[in-house]
Design an enzyme around this catalytic site. Structure first.
Site, PDB file in Angstrom:
ATOM      1  N   ASP A  24      56.722  50.247  38.637  1.00 49.17           N
ATOM      2  CA  ASP A  24      56.465  49.325  37.568  1.00 49.17           C
ATOM      3  C   ASP A  24      55.989  50.436  36.310  1.00 49.17           C
ATOM      4  O   ASP A  24      54.775  51.004  36.264  1.00 49.17           O
ATOM      5  CB  ASP A  24      55.716  48.204  37.712  1.00 49.17           C
TER       6      ASP A  24
ATOM      7  N   ASP B 175      58.841  54.386  31.996  1.00 44.60           N
ATOM      8  CA  ASP B 175      58.645  53.821  30.430  1.00 44.60           C
ATOM      9  C   ASP B 175      58.240  54.865  29.723  1.00 44.60           C
ATOM     10  O   ASP B 175      57.189  55.301  29.494  1.00 44.60           O
ATOM     11  CB  ASP B 175      57.461  53.032  31.000  1.00 44.60           C
TER      12      ASP B 175
ATOM     13  N   GLU C 121      62.838  51.595  29.481  1.00 45.72           N
ATOM     14  CA  GLU C 121      62.323  50.705  28.229  1.00 45.72           C
ATOM     15  C   GLU C 121      62.447  50.978  27.076  1.00 45.72           C
ATOM     16  O   GLU C 121      62.220  52.254  26.625  1.00 45.72           O
ATOM     17  CB  GLU C 121      60.787  50.141  28.504  1.00 45.72           C
TER      18      GLU C 121
ATOM     19  N   HIS D 135      52.500  41.494  28.166  1.00 46.69           N
ATOM     20  CA  HIS D 135      51.868  41.074  29.524  1.00 46.69           C
ATOM     21  C   HIS D 135      50.609  40.630  29.484  1.00 46.69           C
ATOM     22  O   HIS D 135      49.999  40.675  28.568  1.00 46.69           O
ATOM     23  CB  HIS D 135      51.292  42.782  29.944  1.00 46.69           C
ATOM     24  N   GLY D 136      50.370  39.783  30.506  1.00 40.26           N
ATOM     25  CA  GLY D 136      49.003  39.124  30.772  1.00 40.26           C
ATOM     26  C   GLY D 136      48.985  37.779  29.985  1.00 40.26           C
ATOM     27  O   GLY D 136      50.073  37.270  29.684  1.00 40.26           O
TER      28      GLY D 136
ATOM     29  N   GLY E  78      56.310  40.630  31.450  1.00 39.29           N
ATOM     30  CA  GLY E  78      55.332  39.771  31.002  1.00 39.29           C
ATOM     31  C   GLY E  78      55.821  38.095  31.398  1.00 39.29           C
ATOM     32  O   GLY E  78      55.953  37.293  30.646  1.00 39.29           O
TER      33      GLY E  78
ATOM     34  N   VAL F  34      56.720  39.369  37.387  1.00 44.79           N
ATOM     35  CA  VAL F  34      55.373  38.549  37.454  1.00 44.79           C
ATOM     36  C   VAL F  34      54.358  39.392  37.929  1.00 44.79           C
ATOM     37  O   VAL F  34      54.642  39.831  39.203  1.00 44.79           O
ATOM     38  CB  VAL F  34      55.822  37.503  38.055  1.00 44.79           C
TER      39      VAL F  34
HETATM   40  P1  13P Z   1      52.592  39.627  33.644  1.00 47.84           P
HETATM   41  O1  13P Z   1      51.424  40.284  34.247  1.00 47.84           O
HETATM   42  O2  13P Z   1      52.361  39.017  32.081  1.00 47.84           O
HETATM   43  O3  13P Z   1      53.341  38.651  34.651  1.00 47.84           O
HETATM   44  O4  13P Z   1      53.704  40.945  33.547  1.00 47.84           O
HETATM   45  C1  13P Z   1      53.906  41.601  34.579  1.00 47.84           C
HETATM   46  C2  13P Z   1      54.802  42.837  34.057  1.00 47.84           C
HETATM   47  O5  13P Z   1      55.714  42.670  33.113  1.00 47.84           O
HETATM   48  C3  13P Z   1      54.831  43.844  35.135  1.00 47.84           C
HETATM   49  O6  13P Z   1      55.757  45.028  34.252  1.00 47.84           O
END
Ligand code: 13P
Length: 288
Positions: free
Chosen positions: A85, A106, A136, A178-179, A209, A231
């Protein structure tokens, strides 16, 4: 054991109007919870490590060995991709060497030309090794491994340039972050999503996100071409809440309640419940 790239499962999801969940792992509890839930629900799965989580777990080779060993010992037969990721250039090569089946480069914080050149090189290298590549454009907001960015809306022409580098699926900002989403968040930009789809065609799109986006927006995004939803935070919040409840109830002080196998059990079950809820929402149940 179906340890595969993410390409085919995402193309199937794109054609079948559902999305495959990408769940970030942090350790053995997370890995088991994610893999076993996907198996129970007969859902395809992308299990993922960020650069920070890879370091935390002791290195990317530890992650590969753990995921493959759990798959073998627990008779996991659904298709599983192990994905990097938000990798930088070096991390992408490390994960190719460590046996990941999918990587994300990324380069969204780099000048566009550099992002395109590195993406193209990594697409060739990944495909040579039978690995899928996500890239991305248009930085996704919030904080990810210390990189903080505002929720941007990607430029469809830049998306097309990235797709033409030979990537397998595209992460494009559509106002997602994110978050935790702020109270005044305007929601996903479906206008941006539509113009990206109109410009890039039927390549699977990735929504980062995925925690905290209202269900109706998730469903609409899937209906428009989003096939992979990331997620992370929601599993962390679920784990934290369940662990806190266990300790606040004093259960760690009763009998052998201090045993990590007991102490971590409520958090483990909470991750499983979160993964199940998301797979049901994304429509991937029974699609393995
Ligand atoms: P969240 O932490 O908001 O779920 O996002 C996860 C994410 O996009 C990892 O690349």
């Amino acid at each position: 054991m179906a340890y595969v790239t993410a390409t085919e499962m995402l193309q199937k999801a794109r054609a079948g109007h559902y999305a495959v969940g990408h769940f970030n792992t942090n350790n053995l509890e997370w890995t088991k919870a994610i893999l076993l839930t996907a198996q129970e629900l007969e859902s395809p799965l992308i299990i993922s490590s960020s650069m920070g989580a890879g370091k935390y777990m002791g290195g990317y080779k530890v992650v590969t060995a753990m995921v493959k060993a759990v798959m073998e010992e627990q008779n996991i037969t659904i298709p599983v991709a192990l994905h990097l990721d938000h990798g930088n250039y070096d991390a992408c090569y490390k994960c190719l060497d460590a046996g990941f089946s999918s990587i994300m480069f990324d380069g969204s914080s780099l000048p566009l030309d550099e992002n395109l050149a590195k993406t193209k090189e990594l697409a060739e290298e990944a495909h040579k090794r039978g690995v899928s590549l996500e890239a991305e454009v248009g930085a996704i907001g919030g904080e990810e491994d210390g990189i903080i960015a505002d929720g941007e809306c990607a430029d469809p022409q830049e998306c097309l340039k990235l797709v033409n580098c030979g990537i397998d699926f595209l992460a494009a900002g559509i106002g997602n972050i994110h978050g935790k989403y702020p109270d005044d968040w305007k929601g996903l930009s479906f206008e941006t999503l539509q113009s990206i789809v109109d410009t890039v065609g039927d390549i699977p799109l990735v929504l980062h996100g995925g925690s905290g986006i209202p269900d109706d927006q998730i469903k609409k995004a899937i209906s428009m071409g989003v096939s992979k939803i990331n997620v992370n935070s929601e599993c962390q919040w679920a784990f934290q809440k369940a662990t806190r409840a266990y300790i606040e109830a004093g259960k760690d002080l009763e009998g052998k309640g201090f045993d990590p196998r007991k102490l971590l059990a409520p958090g483990y079950e909470a991750i499983k419940a979160t993964v199940k809820e998301k797979m049901e929402l994304f429509g991937s149940v029974g699609k393995a």
